[in-house]
Design a protein around this motif. Structure first.
Motif, PDB file in Angstrom:
ATOM      1  N   ALA A  47     140.697 137.818  84.227  1.00 49.39           N
ATOM      2  CA  ALA A  47     141.407 136.809  83.436  1.00 49.39           C
ATOM      3  C   ALA A  47     140.784 136.681  82.047  1.00 49.39           C
ATOM      4  O   ALA A  47     141.496 136.547  81.052  1.00 49.39           O
ATOM      5  CB  ALA A  47     141.390 135.457  84.157  1.00 49.39           C
ATOM      6  N   GLY A  48     139.475 136.723  81.981  1.00 52.39           N
ATOM      7  CA  GLY A  48     138.803 136.653  80.688  1.00 52.39           C
ATOM      8  C   GLY A  48     139.150 137.833  79.806  1.00 52.39           C
ATOM      9  O   GLY A  48     139.451 137.673  78.618  1.00 52.39           O
ATOM     10  N   TRP A  49     139.135 139.025  80.380  1.00 51.21           N
ATOM     11  CA  TRP A  49     139.460 140.219  79.595  1.00 51.21           C
ATOM     12  C   TRP A  49     140.897 140.159  79.093  1.00 51.21           C
ATOM     13  O   TRP A  49     141.180 140.562  77.966  1.00 51.21           O
ATOM     14  CB  TRP A  49     139.244 141.479  80.421  1.00 51.21           C
ATOM     15  N   GLU A  50     141.797 139.658  79.932  1.00 47.44           N
ATOM     16  CA  GLU A  50     143.198 139.571  79.528  1.00 47.44           C
ATOM     17  C   GLU A  50     143.410 138.522  78.435  1.00 47.44           C
ATOM     18  O   GLU A  50     144.255 138.693  77.560  1.00 47.44           O
ATOM     19  CB  GLU A  50     144.084 139.257  80.734  1.00 47.44           C
ATOM     20  N   GLN A  51     142.641 137.445  78.489  1.00 45.06           N
ATOM     21  CA  GLN A  51     142.795 136.381  77.498  1.00 45.06           C
ATOM     22  C   GLN A  51     142.046 136.684  76.202  1.00 45.06           C
ATOM     23  O   GLN A  51     142.260 136.019  75.187  1.00 45.06           O
ATOM     24  CB  GLN A  51     142.319 135.047  78.089  1.00 45.06           C
ATOM     25  N   LEU A  52     141.174 137.662  76.247  1.00 49.00           N
ATOM     26  CA  LEU A  52     140.426 138.096  75.062  1.00 49.00           C
ATOM     27  C   LEU A  52     140.674 139.595  74.880  1.00 49.00           C
ATOM     28  O   LEU A  52     139.810 140.421  75.167  1.00 49.00           O
ATOM     29  CB  LEU A  52     138.928 137.804  75.239  1.00 49.00           C
TER      30      LEU A  52
END
Length: 130
Positions: A47-52
């Motif tokens: 989720a972090g990679w997708e949001q950043l």
């Protein structure tokens, strides 16, 4: 959330997922409860990679990323945030003093922000061995 804090969370979750993997196996394969917890931890990082989307793909690039003071609204489910807080707080008990202080600070910040949104207490997400 300060993106630099998120990179600390990402590293914490990397360690948490690795620890879960190491504890999850039994003679007849992976325990389903552990597998679910491992997937939850991995989903936080994803989720972090997708949001950043500009997340660096090399260790060298990560050393100068993100720009100081950059913030983003990181979105996770309540259960995901619960595992983040649990991992940060349990990691603080074994981290070096500087990292322990960072873990505690970020965990407190996440708890505060979630309480502001009406999620108090934060869900506790633990392995069966905790």
């Amino acid at each position: 959330m300060d993106v630099a804090d998120w990179t600390f969370i990402d590293g914490t979750m990397d360690n948490e997922v690795q620890g879960i993997r190491e504890r999850s196996w039994r003679e007849d394969g992976q325990d389903p409860a552990w597998a679910e917890l491992e997937q939850l931890g991995a989903s936080i990082r994803q989720a972090g990679w997708e949001q950043l989307p500009d997340w660096p793909d090399t260790y060298e690039a990560l050393q100068s990323w993100p720009t100081p003071g950059r913030t983003e609204a990181m979105r996770l489910s309540a259960r995901q945030w619960g595992l983040v807080v649990t991992a940060l707080e349990s990691g603080a008990d074994i981290d070096e003093p500087e990292d322990a202080a960072t873990s505690r600070r970020i965990a407190a910040l996440v708890r505060e922000r979630l309480a502001d949104q009406g999620l108090d207490p934060v869900p506790v997400v633990r392995s069966r061995s905790d």
